[in-house]
Design a protein around this motif. Sequence first.
Motif, short mmCIF file in Angstrom:
data_model
loop_
_atom_site.label_atom_id
_atom_site.label_comp_id
_atom_site.label_asym_id
_atom_site.label_seq_id
_atom_site.Cartn_x
_atom_site.Cartn_y
_atom_site.Cartn_z
N LEU A 3 54.97 69.96 -2.22
CA LEU A 3 55.34 68.88 -1.31
C LEU A 3 55.18 67.52 -2.00
O LEU A 3 56.04 66.64 -1.85
N LEU A 4 54.12 67.36 -2.77
CA LEU A 4 53.93 66.12 -3.53
C LEU A 4 55.10 65.90 -4.49
O LEU A 4 55.60 64.79 -4.64
N GLU A 5 55.53 66.97 -5.13
CA GLU A 5 56.64 66.90 -6.07
C GLU A 5 57.95 66.56 -5.37
O GLU A 5 58.73 65.73 -5.84
N ILE A 6 58.19 67.14 -4.21
CA ILE A 6 59.41 66.88 -3.45
C ILE A 6 59.46 65.43 -2.98
O ILE A 6 60.47 64.74 -3.12
N LEU A 7 58.36 64.96 -2.41
CA LEU A 7 58.33 63.63 -1.81
C LEU A 7 58.09 62.51 -2.81
O LEU A 7 58.36 61.35 -2.51
#
Length: 192
Positions: free
Chosen positions: A83-87
């Motif tokens: 999620l950190l990578e996506i956002l």
Amino acid sequence: MADITRDPSANPRTGAPGDTAEGQSVPGKPRESLIAHVELFFFAYRDFTGDPDAVLAQFGFGRAHHRVLHFVCRNPGLRVANLLEILKITKQSLARVLKQLIGDGFIVQRAGAEDRRERLLYPTAKGTRLADRLMALQVQRVEAALAAAGPEAEAATRQFLLAMISEEDRDQVRTLTRAAGRDDKSGGEDGT
């Protein structure tokens, strides 16, 4: 809406008449067309996010909450690291938003089955209902816009939006959107 008309030959940064960003007057040339596209993007984004913003405000949430809830609902069991990578946000920013979504019962966090340190995120029924409500507002707007733009708009819009994404992120976005049950039916290697 406020009247924001200006001299079309003015530099968009300085407002000086007859002075473009390059220092020369080129009214009606491609640069002005591109600037108009940028401005349309601002207005489209304002309206695309405006409907959900009103709903989110009822819960004391903002757009960051919406993005987190969206990706968790579309990808149940999503790892916090992914999620950190996506956002592309910091751990601190995500921690604040997640704390509120978990505390208010919209998302649950579980340890991974193989690695207990791994944190996996799942939507609750309450979270799914809110995500569906927000998605319905945005789908309705996109559906109306595509219908108004004509039969060729869907493929062209998909190609355009994919091209707007950083080249190094396109494969990840393609994978993510396909993994969430959406096929990229626009064709070739770059979605063309």
